[in-house]
Design an enzyme around this catalytic site. Structure first.
Site, mmCIF file in Angstrom:
data_model
loop_
_atom_site.group_PDB
_atom_site.id
_atom_site.type_symbol
_atom_site.label_atom_id
_atom_site.label_comp_id
_atom_site.label_asym_id
_atom_site.label_seq_id
_atom_site.Cartn_x
_atom_site.Cartn_y
_atom_site.Cartn_z
ATOM 1 N N ILE A 146 0.904 -1.386 -0.153
ATOM 2 C CA ILE A 146 0.165 -0.025 0.046
ATOM 3 C C ILE A 146 0.885 1.424 0.017
ATOM 4 N N SER B 140 -7.322 -1.116 10.466
ATOM 5 C CA SER B 140 -7.767 -2.283 9.438
ATOM 6 C C SER B 140 -9.338 -2.388 10.142
ATOM 7 N N TYR C 156 -2.619 -10.179 15.561
ATOM 8 C CA TYR C 156 -2.311 -9.128 14.668
ATOM 9 C C TYR C 156 -3.367 -7.786 15.088
ATOM 10 N N LYS D 141 -3.329 -3.636 16.332
ATOM 11 C CA LYS D 141 -4.330 -2.553 15.745
ATOM 12 C C LYS D 141 -5.087 -1.779 16.767
ATOM 13 N N ASN E 239 -10.589 -4.566 2.305
ATOM 14 C CA ASN E 239 -9.751 -5.494 1.931
ATOM 15 C C ASN E 239 -9.068 -4.929 0.350
ATOM 16 N N ASN F 120 -1.506 -15.587 1.884
ATOM 17 C CA ASN F 120 -2.506 -15.711 2.708
ATOM 18 C C ASN F 120 -3.907 -15.181 2.226
ATOM 19 N N ASN F 121 -3.714 -14.108 1.506
ATOM 20 C CA ASN F 121 -4.770 -13.317 1.156
ATOM 21 C C ASN F 121 -5.306 -13.882 -0.207
ATOM 22 N N ARG G 220 -11.429 -21.403 7.085
ATOM 23 C CA ARG G 220 -10.459 -21.183 7.868
ATOM 24 C C ARG G 220 -10.893 -20.650 9.077
ATOM 25 N N PRO G 221 -10.087 -21.231 10.160
ATOM 26 C CA PRO G 221 -10.236 -20.806 11.537
ATOM 27 C C PRO G 221 -10.321 -19.437 11.559
ATOM 28 N N GLY G 222 -11.298 -18.505 12.352
ATOM 29 C CA GLY G 222 -10.991 -17.327 12.726
ATOM 30 C C GLY G 222 -12.078 -16.335 11.422
ATOM 31 N N ASP G 223 -12.085 -16.966 10.424
ATOM 32 C CA ASP G 223 -12.860 -16.264 9.391
ATOM 33 C C ASP G 223 -14.247 -15.864 9.955
HETATM 34 P P1 NAD Z 1 3.537 -4.694 3.572
HETATM 35 O O1 NAD Z 1 4.229 -5.745 4.386
HETATM 36 O O2 NAD Z 1 3.567 -4.740 2.067
HETATM 37 O O3 NAD Z 1 4.142 -3.092 4.000
HETATM 38 C C1 NAD Z 1 4.585 -2.996 5.305
HETATM 39 C C2 NAD Z 1 5.970 -2.371 5.132
HETATM 40 O O4 NAD Z 1 6.704 -1.987 6.236
HETATM 41 C C3 NAD Z 1 6.810 -3.141 4.568
HETATM 42 O O5 NAD Z 1 7.567 -2.679 3.393
HETATM 43 C C4 NAD Z 1 7.869 -3.636 5.329
HETATM 44 O O6 NAD Z 1 9.331 -3.930 5.084
HETATM 45 C C5 NAD Z 1 7.732 -2.484 6.269
HETATM 46 N N1 NAD Z 1 8.132 -2.803 7.717
HETATM 47 C C6 NAD Z 1 7.781 -3.693 8.647
HETATM 48 N N2 NAD Z 1 8.123 -3.570 9.922
HETATM 49 C C7 NAD Z 1 8.897 -2.492 9.793
HETATM 50 C C8 NAD Z 1 9.771 -1.676 11.036
HETATM 51 N N3 NAD Z 1 9.689 -2.190 12.021
HETATM 52 N N4 NAD Z 1 10.319 -0.797 10.582
HETATM 53 C C9 NAD Z 1 10.367 -0.161 9.341
HETATM 54 N N5 NAD Z 1 9.591 -0.979 8.218
HETATM 55 C C10 NAD Z 1 9.070 -2.062 8.671
HETATM 56 O O7 NAD Z 1 1.884 -4.402 4.017
HETATM 57 P P2 NAD Z 1 0.934 -3.537 3.373
HETATM 58 O O8 NAD Z 1 -0.359 -4.393 2.771
HETATM 59 O O9 NAD Z 1 1.206 -2.520 2.358
HETATM 60 O O10 NAD Z 1 0.182 -2.878 4.730
HETATM 61 C C11 NAD Z 1 0.822 -1.619 5.009
HETATM 62 C C12 NAD Z 1 0.158 -1.376 6.494
HETATM 63 O O11 NAD Z 1 -1.410 -1.300 6.105
HETATM 64 C C13 NAD Z 1 0.479 -2.467 7.449
HETATM 65 O O12 NAD Z 1 0.428 -1.770 8.669
HETATM 66 C C14 NAD Z 1 -0.919 -3.301 7.686
HETATM 67 O O13 NAD Z 1 -0.904 -3.706 8.851
HETATM 68 C C15 NAD Z 1 -2.201 -2.286 7.257
HETATM 69 N N6 NAD Z 1 -3.134 -2.944 6.622
HETATM 70 C C16 NAD Z 1 -3.077 -3.914 5.590
HETATM 71 C C17 NAD Z 1 -4.076 -4.454 5.011
HETATM 72 C C18 NAD Z 1 -3.802 -5.310 3.839
HETATM 73 O O14 NAD Z 1 -4.821 -6.355 3.642
HETATM 74 N N7 NAD Z 1 -2.777 -5.451 2.936
HETATM 75 C C19 NAD Z 1 -5.327 -4.385 5.638
HETATM 76 C C20 NAD Z 1 -5.350 -3.227 6.444
HETATM 77 C C21 NAD Z 1 -4.682 -2.798 7.183
HETATM 78 C C1 WQD Z 2 -10.917 -13.038 2.138
HETATM 79 C C2 WQD Z 2 -11.747 -13.967 1.660
HETATM 80 C C3 WQD Z 2 -11.500 -15.924 2.772
HETATM 81 C C4 WQD Z 2 -7.818 -16.975 0.673
HETATM 82 C C5 WQD Z 2 -7.480 -10.286 5.875
HETATM 83 C C6 WQD Z 2 -6.939 -10.084 7.567
HETATM 84 C C7 WQD Z 2 -7.517 -8.561 7.705
HETATM 85 C C8 WQD Z 2 -7.032 -7.679 6.796
HETATM 86 C C9 WQD Z 2 -7.057 -8.093 5.287
HETATM 87 C C10 WQD Z 2 -4.846 -6.593 7.448
HETATM 88 C C11 WQD Z 2 -12.248 -14.700 3.011
HETATM 89 C C12 WQD Z 2 -11.224 -16.280 1.504
HETATM 90 C C13 WQD Z 2 -8.892 -16.496 1.131
HETATM 91 C C14 WQD Z 2 -7.912 -18.351 0.110
HETATM 92 C C15 WQD Z 2 -10.293 -18.214 0.278
HETATM 93 N N1 WQD Z 2 -5.725 -7.417 6.715
HETATM 94 N N2 WQD Z 2 -10.114 -16.959 0.927
HETATM 95 N N3 WQD Z 2 -9.024 -18.865 -0.170
HETATM 96 O O1 WQD Z 2 -9.409 -12.633 5.685
HETATM 97 O O2 WQD Z 2 -10.780 -10.831 5.055
HETATM 98 O O3 WQD Z 2 -8.750 -10.405 5.677
HETATM 99 O O4 WQD Z 2 -6.669 -9.429 5.139
HETATM 100 O O5 WQD Z 2 -5.230 -5.861 8.283
HETATM 101 O O6 WQD Z 2 -7.078 -8.204 9.039
HETATM 102 O O7 WQD Z 2 -7.665 -10.841 8.340
HETATM 103 O O8 WQD Z 2 -8.779 -11.404 3.641
HETATM 104 O O9 WQD Z 2 -7.844 -12.185 1.510
HETATM 105 O O10 WQD Z 2 -7.239 -13.464 3.509
HETATM 106 O O11 WQD Z 2 -9.765 -13.558 2.476
HETATM 107 O O12 WQD Z 2 -11.279 -18.709 0.138
HETATM 108 O O13 WQD Z 2 -6.669 -18.852 -0.092
HETATM 109 O O14 WQD Z 2 -11.295 -14.959 0.865
HETATM 110 O O15 WQD Z 2 -11.992 -17.049 3.635
HETATM 111 O O16 WQD Z 2 -13.551 -15.050 2.936
HETATM 112 P P1 WQD Z 2 -9.492 -11.451 5.301
HETATM 113 P P2 WQD Z 2 -8.346 -12.671 2.836
#
Ligand code: NAD
Ligand code: WQD
Length: 336
Positions: free
Chosen positions: A13, A125, A149, A153, A179, A198-199, A292-295
């Protein structure tokens, strides 16, 4: 325009947000320890923007380094992405998550206060809503979570709210992302997960590109229209734009405000798979497996506040998201 410190700016992001910041005329300084990112992402951002980024390799927990950054640069505001984000890993490595995310944010805020830089946009998040009582979810919904995690937050949000109560000069935006998927339409930058994704979306694109045989759909017995999980997918470029909107609005808001960044629409796992296949003329074999557990069953935003207060709304739809995810993956099958 001022200089923005972007922690974690080399990540998924962060890199997309850096591009929009450069295009909008901001000076960008990225601090990233490259724990989950590649410098190549920033090189490509610079090439797309035709402008350069100041990069400091380092950790947000390193206060000596942070002090040097704030002394050497006139930082106006911080966009704080840096953190660890894998839910499953957080269950097995809770200490690493609390240290990196919570302690890291605290260390950052301490140095910001010393430097009298009190403007921060934080990556929260939708995970802070846990299993919601009702959808769509407004910012006023109860906060709870189900894994370490998510707990980081929640704790960080609480720390930031307390900081704003103690010192009303702070301006803090808590951006609760739903998402994020998609990539810059050029296909030059995108999400580059380490190992098995994971996603959902990176898994789908890796199946489509032939790196994995099939997608496991985690359950089709949820209380949703087709039984698969429903989420609010948001294009990463829309999400990036939300950060600029929040940054611009900081001065006008209360010391601490939370905003949902989502589209307000829910799509099921099978909706996403079918949209991906239709738009990209690709095949994504899948098999339904256990939940998936926790979903949770369904999670999507009430995105009214961001529209009314920040003047921000998602512009891209699911077709754009699946097209741009594929543009990135197909042009970069091995990532960066
Ligand atoms: P990402 O892992 O691609 O980016 C995070 C970046 O932070 C990475 O470049 C990593 O190298 C850097 N980093 C981690 N720990 C660090 C530290 N201690 N010092 C300096 N750099 C550090 O993840 P992203 O998807 O771009 O997510 C960015 C933020 O948004 C995160 O805080 C994540 O929790 C939050 N977020 C992400 C999602 C998602 O689904 N991608 C959803 C909700 C919230
Ligand atoms: C989306 C949907 C799965 C993978 C997670 C974190 C959340 C946020 C975003 C950071 C769900 C299904 C997934 C697969 C599947 N991150 N799925 N097969 O779980 O909504 O959110 O990422 O803050 O905190 O929990 O996102 O992309 O993992 O899953 O069927 O191989 O896809 O069950 O319904 P999720 P996801």
């Amino acid at each position: 325009m001022g200089k923005i410190l972007v922690t974690g700016g080399a990540g998924y992001i962060g890199s997309h947000t850096c591009l929009l910041l450069l295009e909008a005329g901001y000076d960008v300084l990225v601090l990233d320890n490259l724990a989950n990112a590649s410098l190549e992402a920033l090189r490509r951002v610079e090439a797309l923007a035709g402008k350069s980024i100041t990069f400091v390799e380092g950790d947000i927990r390193d206060q000596a380094l942070l002090r040097r950054v704030f002394t050497e640069h006139a930082i106006e505001s911080v966009i704080h992405f840096a953190g660890l984000k894998a839910v499953g890993e957080s269950v097995s490595m809770p200490m690493a998550y609390y240290d990196n995310n919570v302690v890291g944010t605290l260390r950052l805020c301490e140095v910001m206060a010393e430097a009298a830089c009190k403007n921060i946009v934080f990556s929260s998040s939708a995970t802070v809503y846990g299993d919601p009582d009702a959808v769509p979810i407004p910012e006023t919904a109860a906060l709870r979570t189900t894994n370490p995690y998510g707990q980081t937050k929640l704790v960080i949000e609480q720390i930031l709210r307390d900081i704003a109560v103690a010192d009303s000069e702070w301006r803090i935006a808590l951006l609760r992302y739903f998402n994020p998927i998609g990539a810059h339409p050029s296909g030059r930058i995108g999400e580059n997960p380490n190992g098995i994704p994971n996603n959902l979306m990176p898994f789908v694109t890796q199946v489509a590109v032939g790196k994995r045989p099939q997608l496991s759909v985690y359950g089709d017995d949820y209380n949703t229209p087709d039984g698969t999980g429903v989420r609010d997918y948001i294009h990463v470029m829309d999400l990036a734009a939300g950060h600029l909107a929040a940054l611009r609005h900081l001065a006008a808001q209360a010391p601490c405000e939370a905003y949902n960044l989502g589209t307000g629409k829910g799509y099921s796992v099978l909706d996403v798979v079918h949209a991906f296949e239709r738009v990209n003329k690709a095949v994504v074999p899948y098999q339904v497996v256990d939940r998936r557990p926790g979903d949770i069953a369904a999670c999507y935003a009430d995105a009214t506040k961001a529209a009314e207060v920040l003047g921000w709304q998602a512009k891209f739809g699911i077709e754009d998201m699946v097209r741009d995810s594929w543009a990135w993956q197909s042009a970069n099958p091995e990532g960066y």
